[in-house]
Design an enzyme around this catalytic site. Structure first.
Site, PDB file in Angstrom:
ATOM      1  N   CYS A   8     110.782  31.650  51.276  1.00 40.27           N
ATOM      2  CA  CYS A   8     110.115  32.953  51.074  1.00 40.27           C
ATOM      3  C   CYS A   8     111.059  34.135  51.293  1.00 40.27           C
ATOM      4  O   CYS A   8     110.741  35.261  50.907  1.00 40.27           O
ATOM      5  CB  CYS A   8     108.920  33.079  51.999  1.00 40.27           C
ATOM      6  N   CYS A  40      95.103  35.032  54.660  1.00 37.02           N
ATOM      7  CA  CYS A  40      96.164  34.266  53.968  1.00 37.02           C
ATOM      8  C   CYS A  40      96.527  34.917  52.638  1.00 37.02           C
ATOM      9  O   CYS A  40      95.645  35.373  51.905  1.00 37.02           O
ATOM     10  CB  CYS A  40      95.665  32.853  53.661  1.00 37.02           C
ATOM     11  N   HIS A  86     102.319  36.985  46.592  1.00 41.34           N
ATOM     12  CA  HIS A  86     103.536  36.455  47.206  1.00 41.34           C
ATOM     13  C   HIS A  86     104.156  35.382  46.317  1.00 41.34           C
ATOM     14  O   HIS A  86     104.142  34.196  46.636  1.00 41.34           O
ATOM     15  CB  HIS A  86     103.196  35.904  48.599  1.00 41.34           C
TER      16      HIS A  86
END
Lengths: 384, 384
Positions: free
Chosen positions: B83, B206, B333
């Protein structure tokens, strides 16, 4: 630009390493390198981990490897350019040091390939070609490089015997390298009659799937004299790319554009010419690649690489000794470890520590690391 | 050290992008960035491609992307830190420029995740944990971060309501971002009653699997004035690592060692303190992560991150506005694109081009990009 030197080198034996995990082979190479540099893990300010993806279930290998090597909380990350991963990783580490961010950086290249079957490896390798337009149609690495071989033969009259001479030389030197995968001599006859893989490439024209790791410790000129009396300086770096798809490349397929670009940059930075190189490691994933590399690097004119091989000018004592550690063909090609392993060999040559394969008086060495189907290339020039 | 500035930014809409391949989303972001910088592909001297592996069949993505973007024969390679891939990629590109190797470099972060099923994504993500000792036992990202949440609650009394306040804020700003995945407000009640994922984390705690790309063009001080009148300078960079295995980390699990290390380096290099930051992007893969990040970055004392959120001090007008583009929670994301997207937001803020989410008079911005289960972190500090 701050100057950067190699101050430590390490390598595992290449070959089948079912006895050790990726962490363990990385540690083996790293330990040898920090012992060579007489440093401790705490003195390593950052690590660059180099590997090609999809050979392991383990994703993001820099994380597990930095942990296992005792390199937290220092920076770490993974650099990938398939077979050129660690050649490119060295250039990245050089920039981290030369820019002033760090003084001492470890470059760890590794790969474990032999846990996959040969056909699984071919499938994974194929996907380093374009998965939309090429790999779904069954392209494999031997197939790609066979096209280059046929093109070179067609344009320049290069022969299967020229190719076989490369294999015989590299097996000759592999037999003298205790860390090589194949430590045996082969004859020209054996090379020419080995089983076909992708015509005209035969078994001995191809490197083998292998496991292994190699590590380099790089340091800035401001700390290097505290570490070693025998630094080997990185004098030139080059990096280039070619289109991934063969259909996007310039025809005929007789040269790698990325390598020509990388060599041009590296020679310019080091202020040297091809004739100044005393010893070279070039990316011989296949025999034809070594012949093309001679030409792309300026060791031979275009079309004369095959002749250079057959005249044995790339043996020790010849015009330019190439792959005197066995090269990818005999030493093995654990993908992510190849670039760092090549530079380790050059460092040993320039230190005068190469034993029975020492090139007498070598002062300038070059490492050429090609990625994938020739879509990346890193060229590194080292000097005493 | 040569100074380096961001001179161009671009980003696709984040969300489900089944209409476009990885090459196409990368091109979308790249085109916007070079148009923003008024440059052509020929003026880009190198590219750093950032992505996490195993979401695509395509291996070695730098190759296909450099080709599609018209960036051959310039150097290109892939940087991976899950990430944190593109946060780390920016630091790498900075070093390539600051060292003097290049003057203009593109950093392209991308990911396509939505073609995999949710369970396939969890399996892939789990393998960015240790595959020998952790992922085979079923660890997933929500599970890992739920352990951090429980530890923080246990040690500091942080509440589910504190967490929900982070989600409400980030959805509030996501609703104002035309490139966000979720452009809708949510209430505290909705956040608190959303479906459980891994206790105490619920749906709105989340981030979601997403597709997207973001691109930055970086340039050296020697060419920057020819390109733009409004460079945004990279004043500080930090990068750290933590052990990959949770069992190797310091207990209790209430802070990310890699982030503390990265922040320390970046503040020192930029010669600023946390209180000097006007606007920040922090890696809110889960609400608990944002709260811990406040503390690791020095925006709140340890244990007081939850209070900072509930007191709305991280809204515009508060002590330190955080994730005013919606953050990972609402903006999305797409793993490899997150670091470059965060810096794009900071650049727009410092240019005064952030429209209805502009932080008035912002002069110093910070981007915090965390990798995996908090095993990598890149912190970048930018100034006008």
């Amino acid at each position: 630009m701050r100057k950067v030197a190699v101050v430590g080198v390490g390598q595992t034996k290449f070959g089948e390493r079912s006895d050790a995990s990726i962490k363990e082979i990385a540690f083996e190479a790293f330990r040898e390198a920090i012992e060579d540099a007489r440093l401790t893990p705490k003195e390593i300010e950052a690590s660059v981990v180099c590997t090609a993806s999809h050979y392991d279930k383990q994703r993001s290998p820099a994380g597990v490897i930095a942990e296992y090597l005792g390199l937290n909380p220092q920076p770490t990350f993974t650099v990938e350019a398939v077979c050129a991963s660690s050649g490119v990783g060295v250039r990245t580490a050089w920039a981290l040091i030369s820019s002033g961010l760090h003084d001492v950086v470890a470059v760890v290249g590794f790969q474990k390939m032999t846990e996959l079957s040969a056909s699984e490896v071919q499938e994974v390798m194929g996907r380093s070609g374009d998965v939309q337009w090429e790999s779904p149609f069954g392209t494999t690495m031997p197939g790609y490089f066979a096209m280059y071989a046929n093109a070179h033969m067609n344009k320049y009259g290069t022969t299967e015997e020229n190719l076989a001479h490369v294999a015989v030389k590299n097996y000759h030197y592999g037999a003298k390298n205790p860390k090589a995968m194949f430590q045996k001599e082969i004859t020209l006859e054996e090379a020419l009659t080995s089983r076909p893989i992708a015509s005209p490439l035969k078994r001995y024209d191809c490197c083998a799937n292998s496991d292994g790791a190699a590590c380099l410790i790089l340091a800035s000129d401001s700390v290097v004299r505290k570490i070693t009396d025998m630094p080997i300086w990185i004098a030139g770096l080059g990096c280039g790319s070619s289109p991934m798809m063969l259909t996007s490349r310039s025809l005929p397929l007789t040269s790698f554009g990325c390598a020509v670009e990388a060599a041009k940059q590296a020679y310019k930075m080091a202020k040297i010419e091809p004739k100044d190189v005393d010893v070279a490691e070039v990316h011989d994933c296949f025999t034809i690649t070594e012949i093309i590399n001679y030409e792309d690097l300026g060791f031979a004119k275009h079309g004369e690489g095959g002749k250079l091989a057959s005249e044995k000018q790339t043996y020790i004592g010849g015009k330019i000794p190439v792959n005197v550690d066995g090269g990818l063909l005999a030493k093995g090609h654990p993908i992510g470890a190849t670039g760092t392993s090549q530079i380790r060999t050059i460092v040993q040559q320039l230190r005068g520590e190469a034993g029975q394969t020492q090139v007498a008086g070598a002062k300038i060495g070059l490492a050429h690391n090609l990625g994938g189907i020739g879509m990346y290339c890193a060229v590194t020039i080292l000097t005493v």
